[in-house]
Each structure stands twice: as structure tokens, then as C-alpha cells.
Design an enzyme around this catalytic site. Sequence first.
Site, PDB file in Angstrom:
ATOM      1  N   GLY A 204       1.351  -8.330  -8.004  1.00  0.00           N
ATOM      2  CA  GLY A 204       1.336  -8.031  -9.439  1.00  0.00           C
ATOM      3  C   GLY A 204       1.927  -6.665  -9.672  1.00  0.00           C
ATOM      4  O   GLY A 204       2.258  -5.938  -8.725  1.00  0.00           O
TER       5      GLY A 204
ATOM      6  N   GLU B 148      10.995  14.948  -3.803  1.00  0.00           N
ATOM      7  CA  GLU B 148      11.255  13.847  -2.886  1.00  0.00           C
ATOM      8  C   GLU B 148      12.396  13.015  -3.466  1.00  0.00           C
ATOM      9  O   GLU B 148      12.301  12.515  -4.582  1.00  0.00           O
ATOM     10  CB  GLU B 148       9.989  13.001  -2.773  1.00  0.00           C
ATOM     11  CG  GLU B 148      10.083  11.934  -1.740  1.00  0.00           C
ATOM     12  CD  GLU B 148       8.792  11.139  -1.627  1.00  0.00           C
ATOM     13  OE1 GLU B 148       8.251  10.726  -2.683  1.00  0.00           O
ATOM     14  OE2 GLU B 148       8.335  10.922  -0.505  1.00  0.00           O
TER      15      GLU B 148
ATOM     16  N   GLU C  93      -2.214   8.196   0.171  1.00  0.00           N
ATOM     17  CA  GLU C  93      -1.086   8.552   1.045  1.00  0.00           C
ATOM     18  C   GLU C  93       0.124   8.675   0.134  1.00  0.00           C
ATOM     19  O   GLU C  93       0.642   7.668  -0.358  1.00  0.00           O
ATOM     20  CB  GLU C  93      -0.836   7.444   2.091  1.00  0.00           C
ATOM     21  CG  GLU C  93      -1.962   7.263   3.082  1.00  0.00           C
ATOM     22  CD  GLU C  93      -2.057   8.397   4.097  1.00  0.00           C
ATOM     23  OE1 GLU C  93      -1.108   9.193   4.216  1.00  0.00           O
ATOM     24  OE2 GLU C  93      -3.102   8.497   4.754  1.00  0.00           O
TER      25      GLU C  93
ATOM     26  N   GLY D  70       2.096  -2.675 -11.037  1.00  0.00           N
ATOM     27  CA  GLY D  70       1.189  -1.534 -11.005  1.00  0.00           C
ATOM     28  C   GLY D  70       0.399  -1.393 -12.296  1.00  0.00           C
ATOM     29  O   GLY D  70      -0.829  -1.302 -12.266  1.00  0.00           O
ATOM     30  N   PRO D  71       1.096  -1.394 -13.446  1.00  0.00           N
ATOM     31  CA  PRO D  71       0.372  -1.185 -14.707  1.00  0.00           C
ATOM     32  C   PRO D  71      -0.672  -2.279 -14.997  1.00  0.00           C
ATOM     33  O   PRO D  71      -1.659  -2.009 -15.679  1.00  0.00           O
ATOM     34  CB  PRO D  71       1.489  -1.211 -15.760  1.00  0.00           C
ATOM     35  CG  PRO D  71       2.720  -0.813 -15.002  1.00  0.00           C
ATOM     36  CD  PRO D  71       2.551  -1.340 -13.621  1.00  0.00           C
TER      37      PRO D  71
ATOM     38  N   CYS E  16       8.418   8.164   3.827  1.00  0.00           N
ATOM     39  CA  CYS E  16       7.651   9.296   3.301  1.00  0.00           C
ATOM     40  C   CYS E  16       7.665  10.489   4.247  1.00  0.00           C
ATOM     41  O   CYS E  16       7.578  11.629   3.808  1.00  0.00           O
ATOM     42  CB  CYS E  16       6.226   8.869   2.999  1.00  0.00           C
ATOM     43  SG  CYS E  16       5.426   8.097   4.407  1.00  0.00           S
TER      44      CYS E  16
ATOM     45  N   LYS F 148      -2.873  -5.495  -2.902  1.00  0.00           N
ATOM     46  CA  LYS F 148      -1.796  -5.615  -3.881  1.00  0.00           C
ATOM     47  C   LYS F 148      -0.533  -4.993  -3.299  1.00  0.00           C
ATOM     48  O   LYS F 148      -0.387  -3.774  -3.244  1.00  0.00           O
ATOM     49  CB  LYS F 148      -2.124  -4.907  -5.200  1.00  0.00           C
ATOM     50  CG  LYS F 148      -1.155  -5.365  -6.289  1.00  0.00           C
ATOM     51  CD  LYS F 148      -1.022  -4.426  -7.453  1.00  0.00           C
ATOM     52  CE  LYS F 148      -0.018  -3.349  -7.269  1.00  0.00           C
ATOM     53  NZ  LYS F 148       1.384  -3.778  -7.021  1.00  0.00           N
TER      54      LYS F 148
HETATM   55  P1  NAD Z   1       4.694   3.810  -6.574  1.00  0.00           P
HETATM   56  O1  NAD Z   1       3.742   4.941  -6.715  1.00  0.00           O
HETATM   57  O2  NAD Z   1       5.648   3.531  -7.661  1.00  0.00           O
HETATM   58  O3  NAD Z   1       3.912   2.446  -6.330  1.00  0.00           O
HETATM   59  C1  NAD Z   1       3.014   2.267  -5.273  1.00  0.00           C
HETATM   60  C2  NAD Z   1       2.085   1.119  -5.600  1.00  0.00           C
HETATM   61  O4  NAD Z   1       1.297   1.468  -6.712  1.00  0.00           O
HETATM   62  C3  NAD Z   1       2.790  -0.182  -5.971  1.00  0.00           C
HETATM   63  O5  NAD Z   1       2.051  -1.269  -5.436  1.00  0.00           O
HETATM   64  C4  NAD Z   1       2.704  -0.188  -7.494  1.00  0.00           C
HETATM   65  O6  NAD Z   1       2.696  -1.471  -8.030  1.00  0.00           O
HETATM   66  C5  NAD Z   1       1.356   0.471  -7.718  1.00  0.00           C
HETATM   67  N1  NAD Z   1       1.193   1.113  -9.031  1.00  0.00           N
HETATM   68  C6  NAD Z   1       2.156   1.587  -9.868  1.00  0.00           C
HETATM   69  N2  NAD Z   1       1.587   2.096 -10.984  1.00  0.00           N
HETATM   70  C7  NAD Z   1       0.250   1.958 -10.837  1.00  0.00           C
HETATM   71  C8  NAD Z   1      -0.876   2.319 -11.658  1.00  0.00           C
HETATM   72  N3  NAD Z   1      -0.717   2.915 -12.828  1.00  0.00           N
HETATM   73  N4  NAD Z   1      -2.115   2.031 -11.194  1.00  0.00           N
HETATM   74  C9  NAD Z   1      -2.283   1.451  -9.987  1.00  0.00           C
HETATM   75  N5  NAD Z   1      -1.262   1.073  -9.192  1.00  0.00           N
HETATM   76  C10 NAD Z   1      -0.011   1.331  -9.599  1.00  0.00           C
HETATM   77  O7  NAD Z   1       5.419   4.094  -5.177  1.00  0.00           O
HETATM   78  P2  NAD Z   1       6.603   3.261  -4.529  1.00  0.00           P
HETATM   79  O8  NAD Z   1       7.829   3.572  -5.329  1.00  0.00           O
HETATM   80  O9  NAD Z   1       6.214   1.854  -4.282  1.00  0.00           O
HETATM   81  O10 NAD Z   1       6.716   3.958  -3.089  1.00  0.00           O
HETATM   82  C11 NAD Z   1       7.423   5.116  -2.849  1.00  0.00           C
HETATM   83  C12 NAD Z   1       6.486   6.299  -2.766  1.00  0.00           C
HETATM   84  O11 NAD Z   1       5.491   6.044  -1.778  1.00  0.00           O
HETATM   85  C13 NAD Z   1       7.170   7.559  -2.306  1.00  0.00           C
HETATM   86  O12 NAD Z   1       6.736   8.644  -3.083  1.00  0.00           O
HETATM   87  C14 NAD Z   1       6.691   7.722  -0.869  1.00  0.00           C
HETATM   88  O13 NAD Z   1       6.685   9.032  -0.368  1.00  0.00           O
HETATM   89  C15 NAD Z   1       5.326   7.177  -0.938  1.00  0.00           C
HETATM   90  N6  NAD Z   1       4.879   6.766   0.393  1.00  0.00           N
HETATM   91  C16 NAD Z   1       3.912   7.509   1.019  1.00  0.00           C
HETATM   92  C17 NAD Z   1       3.494   7.157   2.287  1.00  0.00           C
HETATM   93  C18 NAD Z   1       2.429   7.928   3.005  1.00  0.00           C
HETATM   94  O14 NAD Z   1       1.860   7.398   3.946  1.00  0.00           O
HETATM   95  N7  NAD Z   1       2.103   9.127   2.612  1.00  0.00           N
HETATM   96  C19 NAD Z   1       4.050   6.057   2.916  1.00  0.00           C
HETATM   97  C20 NAD Z   1       5.030   5.320   2.250  1.00  0.00           C
HETATM   98  C21 NAD Z   1       5.437   5.690   0.980  1.00  0.00           C
END
Ligand code: NAD
Length: 461
Positions: A183, A361, A227, A185-186, A261, A152
Site C-alpha cells: 500500500g 542525501e 533506519e 505510505g500516506p 543508505c 508494508k
Molecule cells: P520513504 O521514506 O519515501 O518511504 C519509506 C517507506 O515509508 C515506504 O514503504 C513508504 O510507503 C512509507 N511511507 C511514506 N510516507 C509515509 C507516512 N507518512 N507514514 C508511514 N509510512 C510512510 O523512503 P524511500 O524513498 O522508500 O527510501 C529511500 C530512503 O530510505 C533514503 O533516505 C535512504 O537513505 C533510506 N534508507 C535507510 C536505510 C537504513 O538502514 N538506514 C536503508 C535503506 C534506505
Amino acid sequence: MESLTLVDPCTEQPFAEVPAATAADVDAAVAAAAEAGATWSRVPVAERAQVLRRAADELARRERELVEAVTMPLGLPRHLVPAVQLASALGTLRSTADAAERMTVEEVVGNSYVRREPAGVVAAIAPWNYPLMQSVNKVAPALAAGCPVLLKPSELTPLDAFLLAEALAAAGLPEGVLRVLPGTGPEAGRALAGHPGVDVVSFTGSTEVGRQVAALAAASVSRALLELGGKSASILLDDADVPAAVAHCARTVIVNSGQTCTALTRLLVPRSRLSEAEECAAAALSAARPGHRDDQAADLGPVISARQRDRVNGHIVAGAAAGAVAVTGGPGAPQGLDRGFYVRPTVFTRVDPQMAIAQQEIFGPVLVIIPYDGDDDAVRIADGTPYGLSGAVWSGDVERALEVARRLRTGQVSVNGGPFNPVAPFGGYKQSGIGREKGLYGIEEFTELKAIQMPLSEEIS
Ligand code: NAD
């Protein structure tokens, strides 16, 4: 059917619609993946590795399409996409293939055969900031381990995931072993994370959502690899080469508009060298030019969305209100870029380690400079956030830098600019995550260990 409307961050205009997977689609996909996985798990590791290599070659052939698929929803200037976004993704497909061939699938321990077997159906949930690379970081090791994958991508950047799936299919991946489920996240994300038929959830995203994903996976005692976010520190020891260290740190904050990140967003500087570091940082960030994806001279594009722009500006305003001093940048749009989600590269100095801009962050091109007194103070400040993803130490004495690097509670540390190593383990301490990606470490996360005990009368080898 529901759909996702994709918005161009350079113009704020919608440019594409993509169908959105529902919870019912996820149910059907999990059942199909389990079936396809049964065959894939029996394909020898060397053949799985070859599929990954051929997919990398196929993606390289389709570079122009990939560049468009990445830049349109992300806004990163086109000329930067191959180096910033694509090279690491293709490299990871290839290095994962090499690592897979080094994996010990079965060994003898006493009277047991100890086997590494595929862990089962994998749900890969990816973020938007490095869309192709983050998908590959999950899909490549899971496939190498012999698992079927449901991917996803982020609802903001789903396009490149389809190209990845097409490249893998062209490379010989059997049908059904990888399925892309774009799709929200929610809806789709939650359904995947909590599905009892999913054995491993590999999630990259914010710490806040990571917590929810882990809780959903826990309901069926599924493994959750997380991650998450970071607030990484670059420590300049008092004998560091300040211009080199600050330039390195500034680059990590500018690249991809600071939406990285591992960005080194906190510069820890001995009080005696503060003005030198301030000058270098102000020069580096004020020279960074934001611009449209067609602008060949642009160093950074907009941030991903209006929400992200407002969040970055909110932090900039709050930082100034808390007493931090901006030596370049500030809130609002850069001159001449009133349309699009652009922000100004900003450096704050005299930042207290407890201020929100030093703890949270920001995910934008914002660097904070924090003065410290002595090496112990630097380590204490570096470790003084809930995160522990990356970091850096700079010193004229490499042994001294290494000593400090060994003390830090973080998953990665660069010494004097040591470059990222794609086969070293990548992941976070504390609230930056659980588990590791990359190389053999990343593949093993998608395996289960089985011990087959043999009668003591049997000689085994
Ligand atoms: P996000 O947490 O908003 O979303 C990440 C993914 O999770 C998306 O695909 C989203 O659709 C899904 N998602 C959202 N709500 C969900 C739920 N309730 N249940 C399951 N899935 C759900 O993050 P983002 O805004 O896409 O990315 C930015 C964040 O990612 C930053 O905090 C960044 O630090 C982190 N990041 C971490 C790494 C790492 O390797 N540690 C790498 C890249 C980004």
C-alpha cells in the site's frame, strides 16, 4: 479496490498492478496479528530459528523468481541481483537464526527473574532500494523474538515481499503471524504507524518520513525503530593507499545506482593528495557502465523513478551552479539511454562541506570530493552533516585509522576496507535513526524486559 501500478524503470512502462491495502485493511490485520502472535510467542526460540533457516533455503530454491520480483520494479541489471540484493537477505535470515539461539530469555538478577519477552505486534515499513533485505532486516528479528509482523513494502517494490511470506509459510510459520500489506505510505503506512494496536514500528526510509512515523507512534507510546538516511564520509588520511581507498568508495556509489543508505558519498582528501584522488575517482566513475537489466556488461541500472532521476539531476545542476567542478559525468541521460530513468555517474571535486551536494542525501551515483587540512579538520567535516550512518577511514597506519574511527559520530566505520559484518549492530547516530538492526542487537529491539521479583526467603537460580 485501489491498486498500485508498478513501472519498469528501464522502459518507463507500467508492467503490473498490485492491490493496495487501505486503513480498514490495516485495522483488520492488526487484530488478526495480535491473535496469531499469542501462539507464536510461546513457540520456543530454537523452533522459531529453524523456521528462518528453512525459509532461507526455500528462497534460495526460488532464486529465479526472486530475481524477477526484484529487478522488474527496481531496474538493477539481472546479473547483479543475486550478489547485490539476495545474498545479504538470505544471509540475514540465517545469521538472525543463529543469533536468536544465543539470546538469554531469562536470567537471575538478585531476587528477580529478568525475562526478555516478545514486544507485541510489529509494523515493518520498508523502502524500495534493497526491498528484500530491508524486509528481512525487520521480519527476521521480529519473528525470532516471537512477535507477529505486518509488513508494508514500498509501493514501488512490493513483489518480493509476497515471496518472502510464501517462503516463511512453506518453512512452517503459522498462518497469520506474517501478513504482507502492500500500500502507499500516506494510506497504509500512516495507518500502521499510528495504530494503537501496534507495539513496535520498525521503519526504514527517509529522515523526513521517519520523523512523521515517530510522531504517529508516539501518540500511543509505541516504540519506533528508525533506519534513516545517510551522507557518509570516507576519510583518506595523508598516508592512505589512495587508489585502493578511492576504488572502495567509488564502488559504494555505483552499486545499486547509488541508492544505498550507507554509500560513502563524500570522499575527504588531504589537500596534498587531491589531484591523485580526483584522477582515481574520475577513472572509476567514468568506467562504470549504466545499462538495461538485460545488459550483462552493465555495472548499474537506472534509478527507481522519474522523480528520483529528476532529483539526482537537480543536485548535479545545483552542484555545478554552486561552484563545484565535475571531473566526470554531469546532468542528463547517459549516451544511448534516452528511455528509462538513467543518470550519469558523476564526480564533483573542490566541494565546500556546506554545499547542498555535500550535505543532502542525493541517492544516485554522485560522489563529492572535499579537500581538508589535518586530521581534526577531517573529523569535523565528516561529522558536519545531520546524518551519522556509516563511514570509512584509510591510513597506512591501522592504529591511526582506528583512532580516527573511534572519534566519529556514526553508527558504522570501515577501517582500510573492513567488510560489512552482518552480526554487528547496524543503525544511525543523529538524524540517521534510532535503534539497531542485525544480530542479537536487532532481535533485542523487538523484546520487552520483565522483572519478576521473588520473596527474599526464596532461593532462585
Ligand atoms: P520513504 O521514506 O519515501 O518511504 C519509506 C517507506 O515509508 C515506504 O514503504 C513508504 O510507503 C512509507 N511511507 C511514506 N510516507 C509515509 C507516512 N507518512 N507514514 C508511514 N509510512 C510512510 O523512503 P524511500 O524513498 O522508500 O527510501 C529511500 C530512503 O530510505 C533514503 O533516505 C535512504 O537513505 C533510506 N534508507 C535507510 C536505510 C537504513 O538502514 N538506514 C536503508 C535503506 C534506505
